[in-house]
Design a protein around this motif. Structure first.
Motif, PDB file in Angstrom:
ATOM      1  N   LEU A  32      -3.946  -0.640  10.350  1.00 16.01           N
ATOM      2  CA  LEU A  32      -2.619  -0.020  10.252  1.00 16.01           C
ATOM      3  C   LEU A  32      -2.548   0.896   9.034  1.00 16.01           C
ATOM      4  N   ILE A  33      -3.098   0.435   7.928  1.00 15.53           N
ATOM      5  CA  ILE A  33      -3.104   1.239   6.708  1.00 15.53           C
ATOM      6  C   ILE A  33      -3.924   2.506   6.906  1.00 15.53           C
ATOM      7  N   ALA A  34      -5.060   2.386   7.570  1.00 11.41           N
ATOM      8  CA  ALA A  34      -5.896   3.559   7.821  1.00 11.41           C
ATOM      9  C   ALA A  34      -5.165   4.584   8.683  1.00 11.41           C
ATOM     10  N   ASP A  35      -4.405   4.104   9.677  1.00 11.30           N
ATOM     11  CA  ASP A  35      -3.650   5.012  10.538  1.00 11.30           C
ATOM     12  C   ASP A  35      -2.550   5.718   9.752  1.00 11.30           C
ATOM     13  N   LEU A  36      -1.859   4.975   8.918  1.00 10.44           N
ATOM     14  CA  LEU A  36      -0.818   5.579   8.076  1.00 10.44           C
ATOM     15  C   LEU A  36      -1.420   6.580   7.095  1.00 10.44           C
ATOM     16  N   ASP A  37      -2.581   6.257   6.569  1.00 12.41           N
ATOM     17  CA  ASP A  37      -3.222   7.136   5.586  1.00 12.41           C
ATOM     18  C   ASP A  37      -3.556   8.493   6.198  1.00 12.41           C
ATOM     19  N   GLN A  38      -4.183   8.482   7.383  1.00 12.60           N
ATOM     20  CA  GLN A  38      -4.533   9.759   7.992  1.00 12.60           C
ATOM     21  C   GLN A  38      -3.294  10.553   8.413  1.00 12.60           C
TER      22      GLN A  38
ATOM     23  N   GLY B 140      10.371  -7.900   0.859  1.00 16.45           N
ATOM     24  CA  GLY B 140       9.288  -8.763   0.420  1.00 16.45           C
ATOM     25  C   GLY B 140       8.516  -8.221  -0.769  1.00 16.45           C
ATOM     26  N   LEU B 141       8.834  -7.019  -1.204  1.00 23.11           N
ATOM     27  CA  LEU B 141       8.209  -6.446  -2.393  1.00 23.11           C
ATOM     28  C   LEU B 141       8.904  -6.972  -3.655  1.00 23.11           C
ATOM     29  N   LYS B 142       8.134  -7.199  -4.701  1.00 25.41           N
ATOM     30  CA  LYS B 142       8.712  -7.669  -5.965  1.00 25.41           C
ATOM     31  C   LYS B 142       9.687  -6.651  -6.546  1.00 25.41           C
ATOM     32  N   SER B 143       9.479  -5.378  -6.203  1.00 24.23           N
ATOM     33  CA  SER B 143      10.329  -4.316  -6.740  1.00 24.23           C
ATOM     34  C   SER B 143      11.676  -4.206  -6.015  1.00 24.23           C
ATOM     35  N   SER B 144      11.824  -4.881  -4.894  1.00 21.57           N
ATOM     36  CA  SER B 144      13.058  -4.762  -4.108  1.00 21.57           C
ATOM     37  C   SER B 144      14.231  -5.420  -4.821  1.00 21.57           C
ATOM     38  N   ARG B 145      15.391  -4.780  -4.724  1.00 24.09           N
ATOM     39  CA  ARG B 145      16.588  -5.394  -5.320  1.00 24.09           C
ATOM     40  C   ARG B 145      17.079  -6.571  -4.497  1.00 24.09           C
ATOM     41  N   TYR B 146      16.459  -6.787  -3.327  1.00 23.38           N
ATOM     42  CA  TYR B 146      16.807  -7.934  -2.485  1.00 23.38           C
ATOM     43  C   TYR B 146      15.765  -9.047  -2.575  1.00 23.38           C
TER      44      TYR B 146
ATOM     45  N   PHE C 255      10.870  -2.513   8.109  1.00 19.39           N
ATOM     46  CA  PHE C 255      11.339  -1.837   6.892  1.00 19.39           C
ATOM     47  C   PHE C 255      11.221  -0.332   7.075  1.00 19.39           C
ATOM     48  N   THR C 256      11.676   0.393   6.075  1.00 18.07           N
ATOM     49  CA  THR C 256      11.579   1.855   6.089  1.00 18.07           C
ATOM     50  C   THR C 256      10.868   2.338   4.837  1.00 18.07           C
ATOM     51  N   PHE C 257      10.428   3.583   4.894  1.00 19.30           N
ATOM     52  CA  PHE C 257       9.957   4.252   3.682  1.00 19.30           C
ATOM     53  C   PHE C 257      10.396   5.713   3.721  1.00 19.30           C
ATOM     54  N   ARG C 258      10.655   6.243   2.523  1.00 19.92           N
ATOM     55  CA  ARG C 258      11.109   7.627   2.385  1.00 19.92           C
ATOM     56  C   ARG C 258       9.948   8.523   1.971  1.00 19.92           C
ATOM     57  N   LEU C 259       9.882   9.681   2.582  1.00 20.33           N
ATOM     58  CA  LEU C 259       8.867  10.660   2.217  1.00 20.33           C
ATOM     59  C   LEU C 259       9.468  11.705   1.268  1.00 20.33           C
TER      60      LEU C 259
ATOM     61  N   TRP D 177       0.831  -1.211   0.000  1.00 17.41           N
ATOM     62  CA  TRP D 177       0.000   0.000   0.000  1.00 17.41           C
ATOM     63  C   TRP D 177       0.861   1.255   0.000  1.00 17.41           C
ATOM     64  N   LEU D 178       1.902   1.275   0.839  1.00 11.18           N
ATOM     65  CA  LEU D 178       2.781   2.441   0.905  1.00 11.18           C
ATOM     66  C   LEU D 178       3.462   2.708  -0.431  1.00 11.18           C
ATOM     67  N   GLU D 179       3.810   1.638  -1.133  1.00  9.60           N
ATOM     68  CA  GLU D 179       4.532   1.781  -2.408  1.00  9.60           C
ATOM     69  C   GLU D 179       3.711   2.537  -3.443  1.00  9.60           C
ATOM     70  N   THR D 180       2.399   2.504  -3.306  1.00  8.29           N
ATOM     71  CA  THR D 180       1.533   3.193  -4.281  1.00  8.29           C
ATOM     72  C   THR D 180       1.131   4.592  -3.828  1.00  8.29           C
ATOM     73  N   HIS D 181       1.542   4.998  -2.621  1.00 13.02           N
ATOM     74  CA  HIS D 181       1.103   6.289  -2.076  1.00 13.02           C
ATOM     75  C   HIS D 181       1.894   7.433  -2.716  1.00 13.02           C
ATOM     76  N   PRO D 182       1.227   8.483  -3.140  1.00  8.16           N
ATOM     77  CA  PRO D 182       1.926   9.580  -3.837  1.00  8.16           C
ATOM     78  C   PRO D 182       2.928  10.341  -2.975  1.00  8.16           C
ATOM     79  N   ALA D 183       2.808  10.279  -1.664  1.00  9.91           N
ATOM     80  CA  ALA D 183       3.746  11.000  -0.795  1.00  9.91           C
ATOM     81  C   ALA D 183       5.018  10.210  -0.522  1.00  9.91           C
ATOM     82  N   VAL D 184       5.025   8.938  -0.908  1.00 15.47           N
ATOM     83  CA  VAL D 184       6.128   8.039  -0.579  1.00 15.47           C
ATOM     84  C   VAL D 184       7.070   7.904  -1.773  1.00 15.47           C
ATOM     85  N   ALA D 185       8.359   8.143  -1.515  1.00 17.16           N
ATOM     86  CA  ALA D 185       9.365   8.065  -2.582  1.00 17.16           C
ATOM     87  C   ALA D 185       9.896   6.650  -2.767  1.00 17.16           C
TER      88      ALA D 185
END
Length: 426
Positions: free
Chosen positions: A413-419, A319-325, A341-345, A305-313
Motif C-alpha cells: 500500500l505504501i509503495a502504491d501511494l509513493d508512486q 491513531g497517530l501520537k500527533s493527533s489531537r484526538y 482517515f484523510t490526508f491533505r496535499l 509513513w504519510l506523515e513524513t512525506h514532503p508532499a503531505v500537509a
C-alpha cells in the motif's frame, strides 16, 4: 455464561436449523409464513405473540443478524433495514414530528449531511450542525423542539473520534436520546452504549460485511432510555391507534423502540433488509475482529509513513501520537482508531485528483470498510453537494483525500501511494 467478542461474532443469535440441522444460518427466501390457525394469526397482528407474518416486517435470517449485532453492541434489540441511510431515518422516525429538530455533529459523512440538511425537510424535520468538540455549543443548540443528538463514533471522512461520554452527558442533561453512527468503528473497536448512547446505527455495507457485497443498515436499541419521562416521544409513550391504543413503552419496556421500529417503521416505510444481504453480513461478521485488527495495524503503518512525506500537509488519523484526538483512543476506541482517515496535499485540489487517478492497488470507489484499500477525493464526490464551508467543517476540504485502509500487505500500500504521490507532484 459470558462469552467473549470473538465467540459472539460467530455464534450470537444462531442455532442449527431445526428442520435440517444446517449449521450455517439458512437464507429464508420467503415472503410469507403459514399461521397455525386464525387465533395465532390474530395474536401476531395484535403484537400479543412474537413470530413471523411477512418478510417486510421480520424474517428468520434477518432476525439472526439483528440479534447478533445487538449482542455485540450490548443492546436490548436491533432492527435491520435496507441501507445505512435507511437506518438513520428509521432511528429518527419514532422520535421526530413536524417542527422537530436533531442536533448533529458537523463532522459527518457527506451523504448524512445532505440527508439531514435537505431531505428530512420534506418530513417537516430539521437539523442543526455543531462542532461536537464544543460542548457548550452543543448544549446551546438544543431547544424545546430538539428530539435527538446525533454523531459518529469515528467520523467519516477524517477519522475524528467523538468524546461520546461528554456528548452523552449533554444529551442526558437535556433528557434526549443520543444516536451514534458506529459504522467506522464497529462494536469491536467501540461500544457506544457503554458511553451513554441510546441508539446505535450502522451501515452494514461497510465493515460489518467487510467485502463490498451488501447494502444494509442496522439500528441497535440500548433499552435504557425512558421514552415516557418528558412527553416528547408520543409515538412510544402514548396510545397507538393502529394497535387499538397499545402503548409501546408501557407494553414492551426496554424493547419498545425495537418493536415500534418493526411494527410501524418497517410496516409503513418498508425499508426492509433482504435475507440474502443478511446472510452475507452474518458471514462477514464471523471474521470482524480479525479484520479490524489488521485494518488498524495497516492504518497506523500507512499513516505514519504519510506523515513524513514532503508532499503531505496533514494526516488526520487519530491513531497517530500527533493527533489531537490521540488521548481519546484509549477511552473510546481502546482496540484502535480504525482504518479510515484523510490526508491533505500541499499542492491542493488538482494534485488530489492526479493522486487518485495514479493509484493502482487502491480502488477508487464511493465506499469504505472493504478488505481492499479504497480511496476517494471527497470534495469532488461524496461531499460534492456541500458548500466549501461545509466541506471544510466535515473534514473534506478541496485538498483532502480519504483512504480506507484494507487488509493487504501494508508495504504494498505504501509503495502504491509513493508512486502516485510522485505522479501527482510531476
Amino acid at each position: 455464561m459470558t462469552y467473549g467478542f470473538d465467540t459472539l461474532q460467530v455464534h450470537a443469535g444462531a442455532r442449527p436449523d431445526p428442520a435440517t440441522g444446517a449449521r450455517q444460518t439458512p437464507i429464508y427466501q420467503t415472503t410469507a409464513y403459514v399461521f397455525r390457525d386464525a387465533d395465532h394469526a390474530a395474536a401476531l397482528f395484535n403484537l400479543q405473540e412474537v413470530g413471523y407474518i411477512y418478510s417486510r416486517l421480520t424474517n428468520p435470517t434477518v432476525a439472526v443478524l439483528a440479534e447478533r449485532v445487538a449482542t455485540l453492541e450490548g443492546g436490548q434489540g436491533a432492527v435491520c433495514c435496507s441501507s445505512g441511510h435507511a437506518a438513520q431515518i428509521m432511528a429518527l422516525f419514532p422520535l421526530m414530528g413536524p417542527g422537530c429538530n436533531v442536533v448533529a455533529s458537523s463532522r459527518l459523512y457527506g451523504g448524512t449531511i445532505t440527508q439531514f440538511s435537505q431531505t428530512i425537510k420534506r418530513f417537516g424535520w430539521s437539523a442543526k450542525f455543531v462542532d461536537f468538540d464544543d460542548l457548550d455549543a452543543v448544549a446551546a443548540a438544543i431547544d424545546d423542539n430538539t428530539r435527538a443528538v446525533f454523531c459518529e463514533s469515528i467520523a467519516n471522512p477524517g477519522g475524528y473520534i467523538t468524546d461520546l461520554d461528554a456528548i452523552a452527558g449533554v444529551a442526558d442533561k437535556a433528557g434526549l436520546p443520543l444516536i451514534v453512527d458506529n459504522t467506522s468503528a464497529t462494536p469491536y473497536l467501540c461500544r457506544p452504549i457503554e458511553h451513554g448512547a441510546t441508539l446505535v446505527v450502522h451501515s452494514a455495507t461497510k465493515y460489518l460485511t467487510g467485502n463490498g457485497t451488501v447494502t444494509g443498515g442496522v439500528i441497535v436499541d440500548s433499552g435504557k432510555f425512558d421514552w415516557t419521562a418528558s412527553g416528547k416521544f408520543p409515538s412510544l409513550s402514548e396510545p397507538e391507534p393502529a394497535y387499538h391504543g397499545l402503548k409501546f413503552h408501557e407494553t414492551f419496556g426496554p424493547l419498545s423502540f425495537t418493536f415500534h421500529s418493526i411494527a410501524i417503521g418497517l410496516r409503513d416505510l418498508g425499508m426492509t433488509m433482504n435475507p440474502q444481504a443478511a446472510h452475507y453480513t452474518l458471514m462477514g461478521i464471523e471474521t470482524l475482529s480479525l479484520r479490524m485488527e489488521r485494518h488498524v495495524v495497516n492504518a497506523i503503518k500507512v499513516a505514519e509513513w504519510l506523515e513524513t512525506h514532503p508532499a503531505v500537509a496533514e494526516v488526520t488519523y487519530a491513531g497517530l501520537k500527533s493527533s489531537r484526538y490521540a488521548d481519546r483512543v484509549p477511552r473510546i476506541c481502546p482496540k484502535g482508531a480504525g482504518g479510515l482517515f484523510t490526508f491533505r496535499l500541499k499542492a491542493g485540489y488538482d494534485a488530489c485528483v492526479k493522486l487518485v487517478n495514479a493509484l493502482d492497488l487502491f480502488s477508487h470507489v464511493a465506499n469504505l470498510g472493504d478488505t481492499r484499500s479504497l480511496v476517494i477525493h471527497s470534495a469532488s464526490t461524496t461531499h460534492r453537494q456541500l458548500t466549501p464551508e461545509q466541506q471544510t467543517a466535515a473534514g473534506a476540504g478541496p485538498d483532502v483525500v480519504r483512504v480506507s485502509i484494507g487488509i493487504e500487505d501494508a508495504d504494498d500500500l505504501i509503495a502504491d501511494l509513493d508512486q502516485a504521490l510522485k505522479q501527482a507532484a510531476g
